[in-house]
Motif scaffolding. Structure first.
Motif, PDB file in Angstrom:
ATOM      1  N   ASP A  25      14.922  52.442  81.869  1.00  0.00           N
ATOM      2  CA  ASP A  25      14.458  51.235  81.197  1.00  0.00           C
ATOM      3  C   ASP A  25      15.352  51.011  79.984  1.00  0.00           C
ATOM      4  OD1 ASP A  25      12.652  49.044  80.889  1.00  0.00           O
ATOM      5  OD2 ASP A  25      11.771  50.112  79.197  1.00  0.00           O
ATOM      6  N   ASN A  26      15.815  49.784  79.808  1.00  0.00           N
ATOM      7  CA  ASN A  26      16.654  49.439  78.665  1.00  0.00           C
ATOM      8  C   ASN A  26      15.930  48.366  77.854  1.00  0.00           C
ATOM      9  OD1 ASN A  26      18.561  48.660  76.817  1.00  0.00           O
ATOM     10  ND2 ASN A  26      20.246  48.618  78.278  1.00  0.00           N
ATOM     11  N   PRO A  27      15.084  48.788  76.908  1.00  0.00           N
ATOM     12  CA  PRO A  27      14.294  47.811  76.155  1.00  0.00           C
ATOM     13  C   PRO A  27      15.142  46.894  75.278  1.00  0.00           C
ATOM     14  CG  PRO A  27      14.042  49.998  75.204  1.00  0.00           C
ATOM     15  CD  PRO A  27      14.836  50.160  76.476  1.00  0.00           C
ATOM     16  N   HIS A  28      16.340  47.317  74.911  1.00  0.00           N
ATOM     17  CA  HIS A  28      17.201  46.483  74.061  1.00  0.00           C
ATOM     18  C   HIS A  28      17.823  45.323  74.844  1.00  0.00           C
ATOM     19  CE1 HIS A  28      16.617  49.347  70.892  1.00  0.00           C
ATOM     20  NE2 HIS A  28      17.025  50.314  71.695  1.00  0.00           N
ATOM     21  N   PHE A  30      16.248  44.210  77.687  1.00  0.00           N
ATOM     22  CA  PHE A  30      15.130  43.625  78.424  1.00  0.00           C
ATOM     23  C   PHE A  30      15.344  43.723  79.934  1.00  0.00           C
ATOM     24  CE2 PHE A  30      15.820  41.103  74.499  1.00  0.00           C
ATOM     25  CZ  PHE A  30      14.749  41.574  73.768  1.00  0.00           C
ATOM     26  N   GLN A  68       7.193  41.881  82.429  1.00  0.00           N
ATOM     27  CA  GLN A  68       7.155  42.265  81.015  1.00  0.00           C
ATOM     28  C   GLN A  68       8.522  42.038  80.369  1.00  0.00           C
ATOM     29  OE1 GLN A  68       5.965  46.317  80.255  1.00  0.00           O
ATOM     30  NE2 GLN A  68       6.058  46.035  78.044  1.00  0.00           N
ATOM     31  N   HIS A  69       9.602  42.378  81.067  1.00  0.00           N
ATOM     32  CA  HIS A  69      10.943  42.118  80.529  1.00  0.00           C
ATOM     33  C   HIS A  69      11.144  40.623  80.306  1.00  0.00           C
ATOM     34  CE1 HIS A  69      12.092  46.097  82.523  1.00  0.00           C
ATOM     35  NE2 HIS A  69      12.250  46.301  81.226  1.00  0.00           N
ATOM     36  N   GLN A  72       9.380  39.517  77.262  1.00  0.00           N
ATOM     37  CA  GLN A  72      10.109  39.963  76.074  1.00  0.00           C
ATOM     38  C   GLN A  72      11.327  39.071  75.819  1.00  0.00           C
ATOM     39  OE1 GLN A  72      10.790  44.006  77.308  1.00  0.00           O
ATOM     40  NE2 GLN A  72       8.937  44.761  76.299  1.00  0.00           N
TER      41      GLN A  72
END
Length: 124
Positions: A25-28, A30, A68-69, A72
């Motif tokens: 997962d790469n939250p930065h 998205f 969710q991505h 975001q």
């Protein structure tokens, strides 16, 4: 094995549970990277022989996004729009912020246009 495309909700749900896949997962950025070195565009930018989540390329075949991505992405676009409207932000920077917001909204729209939904969701 991840072929680079997901054709059903069942396949999408199975990806994170598959021990043979390297899912990050790469939250930065998205997004999620279902890492396959042969398809990884980040390797074309870097000589290291490892995954580089700080260099994700939006057109990479390894990328997968969840709802969710996408949410975001939309929230970040709204933040950028608010920043661009500030009197303290110079014109050229405000333009850049608006362009980035538009780009993020486009990625979210692309996700929503191509996403795979559970059968119950589509019939409700």
């Amino acid at each position: 094995m991840f072929a680079g495309s997901i054709r059903s909700a069942r396949q999408a749900k199975a990806i994170p549970r598959n021990p043979s896949l390297a899912v990050h997962d790469n939250p930065h950025a998205f997004l999620m990277c279902v890492y396959n070195r042969d398809k990884a565009l980040c390797h074309r930018l870097d000589t290291r022989d490892t995954l580089t989540l700080d260099r994700c390329v939006p057109a990479c075949a390894n990328i997968a996004r969840t709802d969710q991505h996408a949410a975001q992405l939309t929230a970040r676009a709204e933040d950028l729009e608010k920043q661009s409207a500030s009197e303290l932000v110079p014109g050229p920077l405000a333009d850049c912020l608006r362009q980035r917001a538009e780009s993020l909204r486009s990625l979210a729209a692309q996700h929503h246009g191509t996403r795979i939904a559970d059968q119950e969701e589509t019939t409700a």
